[in-house]
Design a protein around this motif. Structure first.
Motif, PDB file in Angstrom:
ATOM      1  N   UNK A 161       0.850  -1.177   0.000  1.00 33.03           N
ATOM      2  CA  UNK A 161       0.000   0.000   0.000  1.00 33.03           C
ATOM      3  C   UNK A 161       0.892   1.236   0.000  1.00 33.03           C
ATOM      4  N   UNK A 162       0.744   2.071  -1.022  1.00 27.94           N
ATOM      5  CA  UNK A 162       1.565   3.282  -1.113  1.00 27.94           C
ATOM      6  C   UNK A 162       0.906   4.399  -0.308  1.00 27.94           C
ATOM      7  N   UNK A 163       1.644   5.475  -0.073  1.00 28.65           N
ATOM      8  CA  UNK A 163       1.085   6.582   0.723  1.00 28.65           C
ATOM      9  C   UNK A 163       0.435   7.655  -0.152  1.00 28.65           C
ATOM     10  N   UNK A 164       0.410   7.402  -1.464  1.00 27.86           N
ATOM     11  CA  UNK A 164      -0.375   8.220  -2.400  1.00 27.86           C
ATOM     12  C   UNK A 164      -1.229   7.231  -3.180  1.00 27.86           C
ATOM     13  N   UNK A 165      -2.068   7.728  -4.075  1.00 25.77           N
ATOM     14  CA  UNK A 165      -2.742   6.807  -4.988  1.00 25.77           C
ATOM     15  C   UNK A 165      -1.637   6.039  -5.719  1.00 25.77           C
ATOM     16  N   UNK A 166      -1.823   4.740  -5.913  1.00 23.67           N
ATOM     17  CA  UNK A 166      -0.731   3.954  -6.498  1.00 23.67           C
ATOM     18  C   UNK A 166      -0.417   4.333  -7.947  1.00 23.67           C
ATOM     19  N   UNK A 167       0.858   4.265  -8.286  1.00 27.83           N
ATOM     20  CA  UNK A 167       1.272   4.413  -9.682  1.00 27.83           C
ATOM     21  C   UNK A 167       1.183   3.034 -10.325  1.00 27.83           C
ATOM     22  N   UNK A 168       0.435   2.944 -11.394  1.00 22.40           N
ATOM     23  CA  UNK A 168       0.158   1.652 -12.025  1.00 22.40           C
ATOM     24  C   UNK A 168       0.777   1.603 -13.418  1.00 22.40           C
ATOM     25  N   UNK A 169       1.476   0.504 -13.698  1.00 21.40           N
ATOM     26  CA  UNK A 169       2.123   0.321 -14.993  1.00 21.40           C
ATOM     27  C   UNK A 169       1.075   0.113 -16.079  1.00 21.40           C
ATOM     28  N   UNK A 170       1.221   0.873 -17.173  1.00 17.67           N
ATOM     29  CA  UNK A 170       0.319   0.704 -18.322  1.00 17.67           C
ATOM     30  C   UNK A 170       1.203   0.544 -19.550  1.00 17.67           C
ATOM     31  N   UNK A 171       1.207  -0.660 -20.122  1.00 16.09           N
ATOM     32  CA  UNK A 171       2.050  -0.968 -21.276  1.00 16.09           C
ATOM     33  C   UNK A 171       3.508  -0.574 -21.026  1.00 16.09           C
ATOM     34  N   UNK A 172       3.984  -0.887 -19.803  1.00 15.14           N
ATOM     35  CA  UNK A 172       5.390  -0.640 -19.489  1.00 15.14           C
ATOM     36  C   UNK A 172       5.729   0.812 -19.215  1.00 15.14           C
ATOM     37  N   UNK A 173       4.684   1.619 -19.029  1.00  9.62           N
ATOM     38  CA  UNK A 173       4.936   3.047 -18.777  1.00  9.62           C
ATOM     39  C   UNK A 173       4.162   3.517 -17.564  1.00  9.62           C
ATOM     40  N   UNK A 174       4.647   4.620 -16.969  1.00  9.61           N
ATOM     41  CA  UNK A 174       3.891   5.304 -15.929  1.00  9.61           C
ATOM     42  C   UNK A 174       3.560   6.692 -16.434  1.00  9.61           C
ATOM     43  N   UNK A 175       2.375   7.167 -16.044  1.00 10.32           N
ATOM     44  CA  UNK A 175       1.949   8.511 -16.420  1.00 10.32           C
ATOM     45  C   UNK A 175       2.642   9.562 -15.565  1.00 10.32           C
ATOM     46  N   UNK A 176       3.030  10.621 -16.189  1.00  4.58           N
ATOM     47  CA  UNK A 176       3.645  11.745 -15.487  1.00  4.58           C
ATOM     48  C   UNK A 176       2.522  12.566 -14.851  1.00  4.58           C
ATOM     49  N   UNK A 177       2.619  12.814 -13.536  1.00  7.39           N
ATOM     50  CA  UNK A 177       1.546  13.579 -12.894  1.00  7.39           C
ATOM     51  C   UNK A 177       1.427  14.985 -13.502  1.00  7.39           C
ATOM     52  N   UNK A 178       0.195  15.440 -13.641  1.00  3.80           N
ATOM     53  CA  UNK A 178      -0.030  16.754 -14.266  1.00  3.80           C
ATOM     54  C   UNK A 178      -0.626  17.778 -13.302  1.00  3.80           C
ATOM     55  N   UNK A 179      -1.027  17.318 -12.122  1.00  3.22           N
ATOM     56  CA  UNK A 179      -1.632  18.237 -11.153  1.00  3.22           C
ATOM     57  C   UNK A 179      -0.619  19.225 -10.610  1.00  3.22           C
ATOM     58  N   UNK A 180      -1.088  20.247  -9.883  1.00  6.26           N
ATOM     59  CA  UNK A 180      -0.190  21.259  -9.318  1.00  6.26           C
ATOM     60  C   UNK A 180       0.838  20.640  -8.368  1.00  6.26           C
ATOM     61  N   UNK A 181       2.030  21.192  -8.359  1.00  3.24           N
ATOM     62  CA  UNK A 181       3.093  20.687  -7.499  1.00  3.24           C
ATOM     63  C   UNK A 181       3.532  19.312  -7.958  1.00  3.24           C
ATOM     64  N   UNK A 182       3.752  18.410  -7.001  1.00  6.25           N
ATOM     65  CA  UNK A 182       4.138  17.041  -7.359  1.00  6.25           C
ATOM     66  C   UNK A 182       2.987  16.311  -8.031  1.00  6.25           C
ATOM     67  N   UNK A 183       1.773  16.807  -7.829  1.00  2.30           N
ATOM     68  CA  UNK A 183       0.615  16.211  -8.499  1.00  2.30           C
ATOM     69  C   UNK A 183       0.052  14.992  -7.803  1.00  2.30           C
ATOM     70  N   UNK A 184       0.411  14.803  -6.532  1.00  2.00           N
ATOM     71  CA  UNK A 184      -0.160  13.679  -5.781  1.00  2.00           C
ATOM     72  C   UNK A 184      -0.707  14.177  -4.443  1.00  2.00           C
ATOM     73  N   UNK A 185      -1.716  13.460  -3.951  1.00  2.00           N
ATOM     74  CA  UNK A 185      -2.256  13.754  -2.622  1.00  2.00           C
ATOM     75  C   UNK A 185      -1.767  12.673  -1.672  1.00  2.00           C
ATOM     76  N   UNK A 186      -1.270  13.109  -0.531  1.00  2.00           N
ATOM     77  CA  UNK A 186      -0.777  12.155   0.461  1.00  2.00           C
ATOM     78  C   UNK A 186      -1.955  11.568   1.234  1.00  2.00           C
ATOM     79  N   UNK A 187      -1.971  10.257   1.350  1.00  2.00           N
ATOM     80  CA  UNK A 187      -3.025   9.575   2.111  1.00  2.00           C
ATOM     81  C   UNK A 187      -2.630   9.620   3.579  1.00  2.00           C
ATOM     82  N   UNK A 188      -3.199  10.614   4.265  1.00  2.00           N
ATOM     83  CA  UNK A 188      -2.780  10.864   5.645  1.00  2.00           C
ATOM     84  C   UNK A 188      -3.041   9.681   6.567  1.00  2.00           C
TER      85      UNK A 188
END
Ligand code: OSB
Ligand code: MG
Length: 386
Positions: A343-370
Motif C-alpha cells: 500500500x503506497x502513501x499516495x494513490x498507487x502508480x500503475x504500470x500501463x504498457x510498461x509506462x507510468x503517467x507523469x503527474x499533471x496536477x499542481x506541485x508534485x501532483x499527488x495527494x498524500x493519504x494521511x
C-alpha cells in the motif's frame, strides 16, 4: 544544543516565494513487498523521512531518500533528520519568504547532506508550484506525458529465483531489466537471464561499487551479453579508474554514486569515465541540480535515465516529472507502486504498457493519504521559525 548562526529575519533578496509556518518531519516504516538485496545490504522495511511544510496558503510534501543505514552513501534517515532540524531548517525558516530556486544557495554553507537538502527543496517546490497552479513536470521542462519504465531486480539466493522474478516483471510489461550484481553473483546470473529471455530484452547490471580496477578482466566477460550498461562498478571516488575500465570494456559504463553534481558529471564525461548517467535527485542535492545534470549530459550527447531509491508515491511522482525531460532516453528505475509496497502513501502508480503517467496536477501532483501515513508513522517532530 548550540544552534548555528542564522541570518536575522527578514533577509533581503528573499521577498518572494511561499511563507512556511511550520515543518513537520515524519518518519514512516513501510514494508517492502519482498526483501531488496544489493551488494551493500538487504532492505525489508523502508525507513522514510517525510517533510511536510505547513504554509500560509497550503501544504508541501517532500521525501528524503536517505535509507535507514549509511550503506549506499554516507547519509541515513536519522542523520538527515538531525541535520534538517539543527542546521538546514533554521537557515530556511529564518527567511520570511523563500523560493525553491533560492533554497540551495541558502543551504550551500552546510557541506554535503544532498539527500536532506533535496527533500527540503522538493517540499518547497511542491508548496510553491501548488500555489501557482503549475506542475513540477512543467517547471522542469517535461516533454512527455508518460515514461518508459524499467525495474531493478535485487540479488536472489538462487538463479532459479532470479529467473522467476524476471519472468514476472517482463510479464507485467517492464521495458528494461536491471540486475543487481556483486563479485561471484554476476557473470553466470547474467548469462542465465540472457539465455532464458533472449537478446531482445533490454538488460543492464548495477554493482553499487562492489568491484576493483583489478577486476577489469572479470568484468570484460560481461561484454558478450550485449548489456545496455554496467552501473557503478568501482568505488565512487574512482573516476579515473572508471575511465580506464571504460577503455577495456565494450559495455558502456554508467555512473550512479560518483555523480554528485553537474560539475562532476561534466568532468566524468570529459575524462571518459562514463558514457551514460543515472540521475537521482537525492544524490545530487535536488531536482534543480538534477535538471542541470540533464542539461550538461544533453549538451554532450550523453543519455541519462532516472534512478530510484525505493521511493514512496511522493518521490516517485517527482521522479516521473524529471524522467519526462527530453534527455531521459533510457527507461528508468521508476517502477510501479506495487513493485515496492502493498500500500503506497499516495494513490498507487500503475504500470500501463510498461509506462507510468507523469503527474499533471499542481506541485508534485499527488495527494498524500494521511491515514496511511499515520498508520506507518514511527516518529514525528515539528520545527517552527525562530
Ligand atoms: O543503486 O540504483 C541503486 C535502491 C536503493 C539504493 C540504490 C539503488 C537502488 C535501486 C532501486 O537500484 C531502484 C528503485 O527501484 O527505486
Ligand atoms: Mg545504482
Amino acid at each position: 544544543m548550540a544552534l548555528p548562526a542564522t541570518p536575522a529575519s527578514p533577509v533581503p533578496g528573499s521577498g518572494t516565494g511561499p511563507r512556511v509556518e511550520a515543518v513537520q518531519l515524519i518518519r514512516i516504516a513501510i514494508p517492502l513487498v519482498a526483501p531488496f538485496r544489493t551488494s551493500f545490504g538487504v532492505e525489508t522495511v523502508r525507513d522514510v523521512l517525510l517533510v511536510h511544510l505547513i504554509g500560509g496558503d497550503g501544504d508541501g510534501w517532500g521525501e528524503c531518500v536517505a535509507m535507514g543505514e549509511p550503506m549506499y552513501s554516507s547519509e541515513y534517515a536519522d542523520g538527515a533528520q538531525q541535520v534538517m532540524e539543527r542546521h538546514l531548517l533554521p537557515r530556511l525558516l529564518a527567511r520570511e519568504r523563500l523560493t525553491a530556486a533560492e533554497l540551495a544557495g541558502v543551504l550551500a554553507p552546510v557541506r554535503g547532506h544532498p539527500m536532506a537538502k533535496a527533500a527540503l527543496e522538493m517540499a518547497w517546490l511542491d508548496l510553491e508550484l501548488r500555489a501557482a497552479g503549475r506542475s513540477l513536470a512543467e517547471r522542469l521542462g517535461a516533454v512527455r506525458t508518460e515514461v518508459d519504465c524499467g525495474v531493478s531486480v535485487g540479488i536472489t539466493d538462487t538463479t532459479e529465483e532470479l529467473l522467476e522474478t524476471v519472468a514476472g516483471y517482463l510479464e507485467e510489461g517492464y521495458r528494461r531489466i536491471k540486475l543487481k550484481i556483486e563479485p561471484g553473483l554476476d557473470i553466470d546470473r547474467v548469462r542465465a537471464v540472457r539465455e532464458r529471455f533472449g537478446p531482445e530484452v533490454l538488460l543492464q547490471v548495477d554493482a553499487n561499487a562492489a568491484y576493483a580496477l583489478e577486476d577489469t578482466e572479470h568484468l570484460a566477460r560481461l561484454d558478450e551479453f550485449g548489456l545496455v550498461l554496467i552501473e557503478q562498478p568501482l568505488p565512487e571516488e574512482q573516476l579515473l579508474g572508471h575511465a580506464k575500465l571504460a577503455r577495456r570494456l565494450t559495455t558502456p559504463i554508467c555512473l550512479d554514486e560518483s555523480i554528485i553534481s553537474a560539475t562532476v558529471a561534466a568532468e566524468a564525461i570529459e575524462m571518459g569515465a562514463c558514457s551514460i548517467v543515472n540521475i537521482k535527485p537525492g544524490r545530487v542535492g535536488g531536482y534543480l541540480e538534477a535538471q542541470r545534470i540533464h542539461d550538461v549530459c544533453a549538451a554532450r550527447g550523453v543519455p541519462v535515465w532516472c534512478g530510484g531509491m525505493l521511493e514512496t508515491g511522493i518521490g516517485r511522482a517527482a521522479n516521473l516529472a524529471l524522467a519526462a525531460l527530453p534527455g531521459f532516453t533510457l527507461p528508468g528505475d521508476t517502477s510501479a507502486s506495487d513493485r515496492y509496497f502493498h500500500e503506497d502513501i499516495t494513490a498507487p502508480f500503475v504500470l500501463e504498457a510498461g509506462r507510468l503517467r507523469v503527474p499533471t496536477g499542481p506541485g508534485l501532483g499527488v495527494e498524500v493519504r494521511r491515514e496511511v501515513v499515520d498508520a506507518l508513522t514511527t516518529r514525528r517532530s515539528i520545527v517552527r521559525p525562530g
